[in-house]
Design a protein around this motif. Structure first.
Motif, PDB file in Angstrom:
ATOM      1  N   UNK A   1       0.762  -1.166   0.024  1.00  0.00           N
ATOM      2  CA  UNK A   1      -0.101  -0.151   0.096  1.00  0.00           C
ATOM      3  C   UNK A   1       0.730   1.221  -0.052  1.00  0.00           C
ATOM      4  N   UNK A   2       2.038   1.068   0.691  1.00  0.00           N
ATOM      5  CA  UNK A   2       2.819   2.347   0.962  1.00  0.00           C
ATOM      6  C   UNK A   2       3.542   2.662  -0.461  1.00  0.00           C
ATOM      7  N   UNK A   3       3.776   1.506  -1.266  1.00  0.00           N
ATOM      8  CA  UNK A   3       4.410   1.824  -2.468  1.00  0.00           C
ATOM      9  C   UNK A   3       3.661   1.740  -3.558  1.00  0.00           C
ATOM     10  N   UNK A   4       2.192   2.190  -3.342  1.00  0.00           N
ATOM     11  CA  UNK A   4       1.081   2.274  -4.067  1.00  0.00           C
ATOM     12  C   UNK A   4       0.719   1.068  -5.106  1.00  0.00           C
TER      13      UNK A   4
ATOM     14  N   UNK B   1      12.303   8.825  -2.874  1.00  0.00           N
ATOM     15  CA  UNK B   1      12.503   7.927  -3.904  1.00  0.00           C
ATOM     16  C   UNK B   1      12.547   6.676  -3.134  1.00  0.00           C
ATOM     17  N   UNK B   2      11.498   5.810  -3.347  1.00  0.00           N
ATOM     18  CA  UNK B   2      11.481   4.435  -2.715  1.00  0.00           C
ATOM     19  C   UNK B   2      11.856   3.331  -3.551  1.00  0.00           C
TER      20      UNK B   2
ATOM     21  N   UNK C   1      12.180  -0.091   1.247  1.00  0.00           N
ATOM     22  CA  UNK C   1      11.113  -0.984   1.784  1.00  0.00           C
ATOM     23  C   UNK C   1      11.334  -2.366   1.326  1.00  0.00           C
ATOM     24  N   UNK C   2      11.655  -3.364   2.486  1.00  0.00           N
ATOM     25  CA  UNK C   2      11.990  -4.575   2.012  1.00  0.00           C
ATOM     26  C   UNK C   2      10.920  -5.711   2.932  1.00  0.00           C
ATOM     27  N   UNK C   3      10.495  -6.619   2.278  1.00  0.00           N
ATOM     28  CA  UNK C   3       9.596  -7.562   2.694  1.00  0.00           C
ATOM     29  C   UNK C   3      10.331  -8.864   2.711  1.00  0.00           C
ATOM     30  N   UNK C   4      10.668  -9.234   3.890  1.00  0.00           N
ATOM     31  CA  UNK C   4      11.457 -10.666   4.107  1.00  0.00           C
ATOM     32  C   UNK C   4      12.653 -10.400   3.126  1.00  0.00           C
TER      33      UNK C   4
ATOM     34  N   UNK D   1      22.849   5.135   3.953  1.00  0.00           N
ATOM     35  CA  UNK D   1      22.537   6.643   4.531  1.00  0.00           C
ATOM     36  C   UNK D   1      20.920   6.992   4.300  1.00  0.00           C
ATOM     37  N   UNK D   2      20.211   5.889   3.860  1.00  0.00           N
ATOM     38  CA  UNK D   2      18.594   6.474   3.703  1.00  0.00           C
ATOM     39  C   UNK D   2      18.039   6.121   4.831  1.00  0.00           C
ATOM     40  N   UNK D   3      16.727   5.828   4.508  1.00  0.00           N
ATOM     41  CA  UNK D   3      15.636   5.324   5.430  1.00  0.00           C
ATOM     42  C   UNK D   3      15.036   3.890   5.156  1.00  0.00           C
ATOM     43  N   UNK D   4      14.957   3.239   6.403  1.00  0.00           N
ATOM     44  CA  UNK D   4      14.600   1.846   6.168  1.00  0.00           C
ATOM     45  C   UNK D   4      13.183   1.497   6.676  1.00  0.00           C
ATOM     46  N   UNK D   5      12.398   0.645   6.175  1.00  0.00           N
ATOM     47  CA  UNK D   5      11.155   0.026   6.712  1.00  0.00           C
ATOM     48  C   UNK D   5      10.992  -1.289   6.154  1.00  0.00           C
ATOM     49  N   UNK D   6      11.183  -2.099   6.903  1.00  0.00           N
ATOM     50  CA  UNK D   6      11.268  -3.630   6.602  1.00  0.00           C
ATOM     51  C   UNK D   6      10.567  -4.684   7.608  1.00  0.00           C
ATOM     52  N   UNK D   7       9.949  -5.875   6.696  1.00  0.00           N
ATOM     53  CA  UNK D   7       9.175  -6.857   7.584  1.00  0.00           C
ATOM     54  C   UNK D   7      10.399  -7.861   7.255  1.00  0.00           C
TER      55      UNK D   7
END
Length: 643
Positions: free
Chosen positions: A375-378, A394-395, A470-473, A494-500
């Motif tokens: 959803x977050x990456x549309x 930039x994702x 944005x990383x999924x497993x 050096x960026x931002x991370x969101x991961x499962x």
């Protein structure tokens, strides 16, 4: 008791040798991990032990009556039965005994059988024997065992009548594991049992295996799981096996120590050889020193020359960079509802992402973690709520299924098509960094293994240079060495991370925040996985204390009762003491091993003849023993306080 011995097992696939003279032993209550690179032959060896594959030479020794239970990777349970009935099939023999006991009870209730004393005695004797056998087989608790294991695998009473054929692949895999655990074999062989398990189920499985009566042989890429469960590690590398004592972390330390020791021995011997060769060359032709030179040459010829120790197999080498920096506010999610086809999976989702955050998204399977990322990456529409993206965001997205890597292109073409303006040499260099070299770059993408697809997907991701990953497993399908390389790259990102991730070791190394997702919303924890677990436990304890205070509160005599805050501090202190005890036990193990190594070193001829070296080693041993004594005193004091 020895349950299994592998003696000089060798296996070929065609002309290629996969295993070479493998030795392995499993005794009662052993907890053994089998580790090695993807493709090293771990699964092949497990199938040989389980009798599913033949071997070319060697011998497998197993005492008569020793049972083996084997669960292959991603093995799903196929059945037309409902869940409960399928689990009952494990206890068919016990149920048969139960019927026989009931029949004997009916005979015992019939007065006519007492007319013949011998017949009556025979019935009673048979009944006693059958009851003992029934009890030993778990006859009085098998239904309780089924409920316990199913609950651990997150199947509840409302699920018991669900037809297995209607379940997903991951659910069938969990059921296959549940059924195998209920059989309680003497040797439990598990190949990647942590796949498809969420963190809560993993924690339950760890506790179950720790108290398992039989022996366990495990292949797993989950380092946290291995540290909790195993006490021996066999490393399979270059077709050969090496044994280490301790859990996975201890194996890594021991392996590094052995490498350093062997390298020093090799370098020392090389120096000695160079000096001897130099002496021989300078003195062989001189009449006065010829005999000494000849003697040195004979010494040199008899010397057993050491090989340079191997530093391990080649590892992938990569790092993630960004094209340009994002603003401080990366993403704001407000009152979001996510799901598929208008059907909500989770609601009340509220959290913010700021630049350089490293956020782990956790929660049970099926709650919507992957759905939220999509959803977050549309890729999926937001059902309700709001997502605000910051400036210059930039994702780059990594899909756990590598769904988009199924083409009939070669590896080289696949990466080049993503970045057509780059030169072939640069594309080949990137692929080489991800261990695609030589003919590997001509492999067809759809035929790649899971680990190879994961490495190719990471190569594509690296070249994107997004400032939000944005990383999924991301660790699925990666071997232990590749996981470590990925961790190091993400730590330096050096960026931002969101991961499962379900890999708790990975979460501990990478996460600065943990967001827990449930069907009713999100909860934020400002720390790594261990902090998240401690905080959740603390919240449970506080809730219990609050309930206790409410139920036990008296209108008078309140001074005698501990305050809520005192109880909270006592619980916190107890957790700290338990953690310190675990640390002390780890330190004791390491120091005792070091003492044992020094004692072995004292026995070496080149050491005990060197008085200065002996004195140095004795001083080291004395210092270590003093440290061990102090640690034991601290351990005893803490253990007494916890009683």
């Amino acid at each position: 008791m020895m349950l299994l011995q592998l003696q000089q097992i060798t296996k070929y696939f065609g002309a290629e040798r996969i295993l070479s003279e493998i030795k392995l032993e499993v005794k009662t209550r052993d907890r053994v991990a089998l580790v090695g690179r993807n493709g090293a032959g771990k699964s092949t060896l497990l199938k040989i032990i389980a009798g599913q594959l033949s071997y070319d030479s060697g011998q497998i020794v197993r005492p008569k009556g020793v049972t083996i239970g084997y669960l292959a990777q991603s093995t799903g349970l196929e059945s037309s039965r409902v869940i409960w009935d399928e689990m009952l099939t494990v206890f068919a023999g016990v149920q048969k005994m139960e019927k026989e006991i009931r029949q004997l009870e009916l005979k015992m209730a019939d007065p006519s059988h007492y007319e013949n004393a011998e017949l009556a005695e025979s019935i009673f004797h048979e009944y006693d024997l059958l009851q003992e056998k029934f009890k030993a087989a778990g006859g009085y608790q098998y239904e309780s065992d089924i409920r316990s294991v199913l609950h651990g695998m997150r199947y509840y009473e409302q699920d018991y009548q669900t037809k297995i054929s209607t379940l997903s692949g991951g659910q069938k895999t969990r059921l296959a594991l549940a059924k195998l655990l209920l059989t309680k074999p003497d040797i439990l062989i598990l190949d990647e049992p942590t796949n498809h398990l969420d963190i809560e189920t993993l924690s339950w499985l760890e506790q179950y295996l720790q108290s398992y009566e039989g022996a366990i042989l495990i292949v797993s890429h989950d380092r946290y799981f291995l540290d909790k469960v195993v006490d021996q590690v066999y490393e399979l590398s270059r077709n050969e096996m090496t044994k280490y004592h301790g859990n996975y972390s201890q194996y890594l330390m021991k392996k590094a120590e052995i490498y350093e020791r062997d390298l020093k021995r090799f370098e020392k011997q090389q120096d000695e050889i160079a000096k001897m060769q130099d002496f021989i060359q300078r003195n062989l032709a001189r009449a006065s020193t010829t005999k000494r030179a000849q003697s040195r040459r004979k010494q040199l010829e008899k010397m057993q020359v050491l090989d340079r120790p191997s530093g391990g197999e080649q590892s992938a080498t990569f790092h993630f960079d960004i094209e340009r920096q994002s603003g401080n506010d990366v993403m704001k999610i407000k009152e979001a509802i996510i799901g598929y086809n208008g059907q909500a999976l989770a609601k009340n989702i509220d959290f913010n992402m700021e630049r350089k955050d490293s956020i782990a998204l956790v929660g049970p399977n099926g709650v919507g973690k992957s759905t939220l990322l999509k959803t977050l990456i549309k890729k999926l529409p937001l059902l309700s709520g709001q997502v605000d993206y910051g400036t210059n965001v930039t994702i780059s997205y990594y899909d756990q299924e590598q769904a988009e890597l199924s083409s009939n292109k070669t590896v080289l073409q696949e990466l080049w098509d993503h970045y057509p303006v780059k030169e072939e040499k640069e594309i080949r260099t990137v692929l080489g960094n991800f261990l695609f070299s030589g003919d590997d770059v001509q492999k067809i993408v759809s035929t790649l293994s899971g680990g190879e697809k994961a490495r190719l997907a990471l190569a594509i991701l690296m070249l994107e240079k997004g400032n939000v990953l944005i990383l999924d497993e991301p660790t699925n399908h990666l071997d232990l060495d590749s996981k470590e390389v990925l961790e190091n790259a993400l730590v330096d990102y050096p960026g931002t991370l969101l991961f499962v991730s379900h890999d708790r070791y990975f979460i501990n190394r990478i996460a600065t925040k943990v967001i827990e997702l449930s069907t009713d919303g999100t909860t934020e924890y400002l720390g790594d996985y261990d902090y998240y677990v401690d905080k959740k436990q603390e919240m449970i304890e506080l809730a219990e204390l609050a309930e206790k205070d409410r139920s036990e509160m008296l209108p008078k005599d309140t001074a005698k009762k501990r305050s809520f805050q005192e109880e909270k501090e006592l619980k916190k202190l107890e957790r700290q003491r338990k953690r310190r005890i675990e640390e002390i036990e780890q330190q004791l193990h390491e120091k005792e091993e070091k003492v044992a190594e020094l004692e072995e070193e004292l026995c070496l001829p080149n050491v005990f003849e060197d008085h200065e070296k002996v004195l140095e080693i004795n001083e080291q041993m004395e210092a270590l023993k003093n440290e061990i004594e102090q640690l034991l005193e601290e351990w005893t004091e803490l253990a007494e306080l916890l009683q």
